[in-house]
Each structure stands twice: as structure tokens, then as C-alpha cells.
Design a protein around this motif. Sequence first.
Motif, mmCIF file in Angstrom:
data_model
loop_
_atom_site.group_PDB
_atom_site.id
_atom_site.type_symbol
_atom_site.label_atom_id
_atom_site.label_comp_id
_atom_site.label_asym_id
_atom_site.label_seq_id
_atom_site.Cartn_x
_atom_site.Cartn_y
_atom_site.Cartn_z
ATOM 1 N N VAL A 133 -15.209 -3.288 2.955
ATOM 2 C CA VAL A 133 -16.183 -2.372 3.553
ATOM 3 C C VAL A 133 -16.351 -1.133 2.676
ATOM 4 C CG1 VAL A 133 -16.545 -0.763 5.478
ATOM 5 C CG2 VAL A 133 -15.910 -3.135 5.931
ATOM 6 N N CYS A 134 -15.237 -0.580 2.219
ATOM 7 C CA CYS A 134 -15.306 0.615 1.388
ATOM 8 C C CYS A 134 -15.975 0.315 0.054
ATOM 9 C CB CYS A 134 -13.902 1.181 1.179
ATOM 10 S SG CYS A 134 -13.156 1.891 2.660
ATOM 11 N N ALA A 135 -15.620 -0.811 -0.567
ATOM 12 C CA ALA A 135 -16.232 -1.167 -1.843
ATOM 13 C C ALA A 135 -17.741 -1.335 -1.707
ATOM 14 C CB ALA A 135 -15.595 -2.445 -2.386
ATOM 15 N N ALA A 136 -18.179 -1.940 -0.601
ATOM 16 C CA ALA A 136 -19.613 -2.145 -0.387
ATOM 17 C C ALA A 136 -20.362 -0.828 -0.206
ATOM 18 C CB ALA A 136 -19.832 -3.032 0.834
ATOM 19 N N ASN A 137 -19.644 0.213 0.195
ATOM 20 C CA ASN A 137 -20.276 1.522 0.430
ATOM 21 C C ASN A 137 -19.940 2.552 -0.644
ATOM 22 O OD1 ASN A 137 -21.646 1.646 3.330
ATOM 23 N ND2 ASN A 137 -19.833 0.318 3.488
ATOM 24 N N GLY A 138 -19.313 2.110 -1.723
ATOM 25 C CA GLY A 138 -19.001 3.022 -2.813
ATOM 26 C C GLY A 138 -17.934 4.051 -2.481
ATOM 27 N N VAL A 139 -17.056 3.714 -1.564
ATOM 28 C CA VAL A 139 -15.981 4.613 -1.159
ATOM 29 C C VAL A 139 -14.681 4.166 -1.818
ATOM 30 C CG1 VAL A 139 -14.574 5.377 0.808
ATOM 31 C CG2 VAL A 139 -17.065 5.229 1.013
ATOM 32 N N ALA A 140 -14.037 5.073 -2.527
ATOM 33 C CA ALA A 140 -12.789 4.755 -3.218
ATOM 34 C C ALA A 140 -11.669 4.543 -2.207
ATOM 35 C CB ALA A 140 -12.419 5.876 -4.177
ATOM 36 N N VAL A 141 -10.735 3.657 -2.544
ATOM 37 C CA VAL A 141 -9.558 3.451 -1.698
ATOM 38 C C VAL A 141 -8.307 3.525 -2.558
ATOM 39 C CG1 VAL A 141 -10.798 2.026 -0.036
ATOM 40 C CG2 VAL A 141 -9.581 0.922 -1.922
ATOM 41 N N TRP A 142 -7.199 3.805 -1.898
ATOM 42 C CA TRP A 142 -5.895 3.752 -2.548
ATOM 43 C C TRP A 142 -4.868 3.287 -1.529
ATOM 44 C CZ3 TRP A 142 -2.138 7.409 -0.890
ATOM 45 C CH2 TRP A 142 -2.630 8.478 -0.156
ATOM 46 N N ALA A 143 -3.709 2.857 -2.016
ATOM 47 C CA ALA A 143 -2.695 2.250 -1.166
ATOM 48 C C ALA A 143 -1.667 3.289 -0.744
ATOM 49 C CB ALA A 143 -2.003 1.103 -1.898
ATOM 50 N N GLY A 144 -1.585 3.507 0.559
ATOM 51 C CA GLY A 144 -0.592 4.424 1.089
ATOM 52 C C GLY A 144 0.752 3.744 1.245
ATOM 53 N N GLY A 145 1.763 4.542 1.565
ATOM 54 C CA GLY A 145 3.101 4.011 1.742
ATOM 55 C C GLY A 145 3.769 4.581 2.970
ATOM 56 N N MET A 146 4.788 3.887 3.452
ATOM 57 C CA MET A 146 5.550 4.309 4.626
ATOM 58 C C MET A 146 7.050 4.189 4.343
ATOM 59 S SD MET A 146 3.532 5.282 7.167
ATOM 60 C CE MET A 146 4.479 5.032 8.653
ATOM 61 N N LEU A 147 7.462 4.611 3.136
ATOM 62 C CA LEU A 147 8.871 4.572 2.743
ATOM 63 C C LEU A 147 9.424 3.152 2.787
ATOM 64 C CD1 LEU A 147 10.207 7.665 4.774
ATOM 65 C CD2 LEU A 147 8.941 7.663 2.632
ATOM 66 N N GLU A 148 8.605 2.189 2.370
ATOM 67 C CA GLU A 148 9.009 0.785 2.465
ATOM 68 C C GLU A 148 10.182 0.439 1.546
ATOM 69 O OE1 GLU A 148 4.585 0.680 3.571
ATOM 70 O OE2 GLU A 148 5.848 1.726 2.107
ATOM 71 N N THR A 149 10.952 -0.556 1.973
ATOM 72 C CA THR A 149 11.918 -1.197 1.087
ATOM 73 C C THR A 149 11.154 -2.064 0.090
ATOM 74 O OG1 THR A 149 12.198 -3.251 2.343
ATOM 75 C CG2 THR A 149 13.487 -1.331 3.066
ATOM 76 N N GLY A 150 11.909 -2.744 -0.780
ATOM 77 C CA GLY A 150 11.255 -3.599 -1.763
ATOM 78 C C GLY A 150 10.436 -4.718 -1.163
ATOM 79 N N LEU A 151 10.795 -5.179 0.042
ATOM 80 C CA LEU A 151 10.019 -6.244 0.683
ATOM 81 C C LEU A 151 8.625 -5.743 1.051
ATOM 82 C CD1 LEU A 151 12.791 -7.800 2.948
ATOM 83 C CD2 LEU A 151 11.807 -8.788 0.863
ATOM 84 N N GLY A 152 8.546 -4.593 1.704
ATOM 85 C CA GLY A 152 7.241 -4.038 2.043
ATOM 86 C C GLY A 152 6.495 -3.530 0.828
ATOM 87 N N ARG A 153 7.215 -2.978 -0.124
ATOM 88 C CA ARG A 153 6.582 -2.439 -1.331
ATOM 89 C C ARG A 153 5.929 -3.545 -2.148
ATOM 90 N NH1 ARG A 153 7.143 2.446 -2.809
ATOM 91 N NH2 ARG A 153 8.863 2.626 -1.333
ATOM 92 N N ALA A 154 6.565 -4.719 -2.216
ATOM 93 C CA ALA A 154 5.998 -5.826 -2.981
ATOM 94 C C ALA A 154 4.607 -6.193 -2.471
ATOM 95 C CB ALA A 154 6.929 -7.036 -2.906
ATOM 96 N N ALA A 155 4.477 -6.284 -1.161
ATOM 97 C CA ALA A 155 3.175 -6.637 -0.582
ATOM 98 C C ALA A 155 2.159 -5.525 -0.811
ATOM 99 C CB ALA A 155 3.344 -6.920 0.908
ATOM 100 N N ASN A 156 2.586 -4.260 -0.709
ATOM 101 C CA ASN A 156 1.666 -3.150 -0.948
ATOM 102 C C ASN A 156 1.156 -3.134 -2.386
ATOM 103 O OD1 ASN A 156 1.908 -2.273 1.666
ATOM 104 N ND2 ASN A 156 3.191 -0.493 1.191
ATOM 105 N N VAL A 157 2.047 -3.418 -3.323
ATOM 106 C CA VAL A 157 1.640 -3.436 -4.730
ATOM 107 C C VAL A 157 0.617 -4.541 -4.974
ATOM 108 C CG1 VAL A 157 2.467 -3.870 -7.080
ATOM 109 C CG2 VAL A 157 3.756 -2.363 -5.561
ATOM 110 N N ALA A 158 0.798 -5.696 -4.339
ATOM 111 C CA ALA A 158 -0.182 -6.773 -4.472
ATOM 112 C C ALA A 158 -1.537 -6.346 -3.933
ATOM 113 C CB ALA A 158 0.310 -8.022 -3.746
ATOM 114 N N LEU A 159 -1.549 -5.668 -2.788
ATOM 115 C CA LEU A 159 -2.804 -5.177 -2.224
ATOM 116 C C LEU A 159 -3.460 -4.179 -3.164
ATOM 117 C CD1 LEU A 159 -4.699 -5.006 0.330
ATOM 118 C CD2 LEU A 159 -3.319 -3.008 0.978
ATOM 119 N N ALA A 160 -2.671 -3.290 -3.744
ATOM 120 C CA ALA A 160 -3.210 -2.241 -4.615
ATOM 121 C C ALA A 160 -3.823 -2.788 -5.891
ATOM 122 C CB ALA A 160 -2.108 -1.241 -4.952
#
Length: 373
Positions: free
Chosen positions: A280-307
Motif C-alpha cells: 500500500v505504501c509503495a503504491a502511494n509513494g510512501v517510504a517504509v522502514w522496519a521497526g523493532g521490539m527488542l527481538e531476539t535473533g529469532l524475531g530479528r531474522a524475520a524482521n531482516v527478511a521483511l526489511a
Amino acid sequence: MTGRLQGLELRRVAMPLVSPFRTSFGTEHERDVLLVRAVTAEAEGWGECVALSGPLYSPEYVDGAQAFIKRYLIPLLRRFDGHVYALEPLFEPLKGHPMAKAAVQTAVLDAQLRAAALPLGAFLGATKQRVPAGVSVGIMDSVPALLDAVAGYLAAGYLRIKLKIEPGWDVEPVRAVRERFGDDVLLQVDANTAYTLTDAEHLARLDPFGLLLIEQPLPEDDIRGHARLATMIRTPICLDESIVSARAAADAIALNACRIVNIKPGRVGGYLEARRIHDVCAANGVAVWAGGMLETGLGRAANVALAALPGFTLPGDTSASDRYYAQDITEPFVLQDGHVAVPAGPGIGVEPLRDVLDSVTTETEWHNFTGVS
């Protein structure tokens, strides 16, 4: 990519932080993490619930998330035998609890992707092998302490600095960082809903510092207030807590309430909805970035893939593991030339270090679906 679940493990781990992390809604000294392990005949997958110990960042909290999964999601999962996309309509009648739903969805998705030998990044549509890393700097006891912390993060190679702010800790810390480190440092601030529209004149005092953005200055339900604030300050507004779905993102964009969006999969119910928000953001020219919630490596791995998706054009909170933990529960994510590598293995691409995981585990529950343990 289907398969009946044989069972679900709920595991609590205690992860001390390398230093207290203070925001406008409280101070974290350690993370009480709820991990979900989904087991099928072909593979097992992991999901991390990002709810905090108390209902401060959001209404969810870790004890409540565990109780919700046990009482409501597990009975549904006992008859689940389909693609991960089928979880969304299965869970939809149950209102709220996106962090709990996201943890379960991620565990199932990870298991199915591992069985299919497909990395999460490839499944989501990633286009990068590494992502630029920023760092989030909590509220400090003094400006000198803040400057020392920022100096250390810049020396480590982080490409963007985010300062947590609140009333009484905003203009002066930002000014001090700019004066010490110059205008070339990519700098942004995060208020975590700490202000109201009556603070607009004060927030405008941040405009001269050339910030990338001010993140979530007003309460999460005040979209009109953010739209009004956007006409009163020059610093671009980024929404975080307000963006709970792709529909919410579309509404905020239509109302000109933000120019940038922070995507946190746990906040929106999982990586499937996170990808829709990206689209949705890409279609409207709105930049996005990946936030964090102090994840361990398990959560961080998935966030990095999304980013690694193409619309993520700003450095996110995809920091190295040692930003938060002296010992992570996976092989650590390491900063190299200001970037973090996207895991290339199937699923989320990382495995827990079993000895370490067991050493920090405080509780486990196995919910058996088929008689196999």
C-alpha cells in the motif's frame, strides 16, 4: 506448503538487556519473551511474540498473549491443515491480539517454508541480500551520557541514529547530537505517542535540525491530529502505533497524516499483513522502514527478511544482536559496513542455540495435537 500441525510449544525465556532501554512509556531491563514453536511432520518453525511485560506500548502484554494463545488459538489450530494464509480467516473472528496471532502465524509460516526449502525473504519478495541498519537510543539520564552512546554507535558503523524523546527530553538532546556529530548523520526521533496537538509549536522547534522524521508524536488513535500537525511542522511525520493494518495505512496516507510508515509485523498481526502495508505504501509513494521490539535473533531474522523488500528505503531498527543482548539465543546478527545480512536458509533462516535457549528458559508448555511429542 501445507501440513497438519502435530503440536505447539509455548516457551518463555528471560533475556537481560546489555543496558536499560528507556522510552516515554517505561524502562525495560530485560525481556520476558514468549516463543512459539510449531511442529509438523516435515519441519518445525519458530515465532516470537513481541508483547512487553505490561500493556504500555500496546494493550497486549506477554502473560495475556500466552493465555490468549492457549485458550483461543490452540483449539482452532487443532483442526488446521492448510496454507498459512488460511490462518487469517481462521483467526479473524477473534478480535484484537495481533501480537499473539503474529507469533503463531510466524511459527506456522516458518515451518511450512522450511518444509518447502524456501527462505522467508524470497517468499515475501525480498530484493536485497543485506539491509542498512539503524539503532534506537533510549532516553538517558544526561546529555553527556547520550553523546557517549551515540558516539559508540556511530563508531560501530550504524547508518542512522534514532533518539527516543518525551516532553522535557527532546530539543536539547537533539541539538546536542547535531552540534557534536554534524548535519551529515541520519537522525530521527521517536515520541511513542508522548505529545498532543497542543505541543505543535514546541515540536516545530525540532525543524531546524534536519531530522529524517518524527515518529508517532501523538496518540495512536489521533489520525486527524497527525494530519493537522503535518501542516504545522516541517519535519516529516512517521506513524508507528497508528498503523495496525493495511487499511489503517491507506486511511492515514489519504488524510496526509504521514509521509513515512514504520512497519512492525507483531503490531499488525504478522508478516502477511506487514507485506500488504508495504505494498500500500509503495503504491502511494510512501517510504517504509522496519521497526523493532527488542527481538531476539529469532524475531530479528524475520524482521531482516521483511526489511529486504524493495519499498524499505530507510534504515530500520535492524540492529546487530549485541545492541541488546550479550548472548543471543541464535548465532548473533553482526554489523558489517553498516548492514545486516538477510538469512539465506529456509524459513526465517536461523536456528536457536539449544544450550543457550535452555539456559534462559523459564517455562515451557507442549500442546499435543496428534499424540506425537
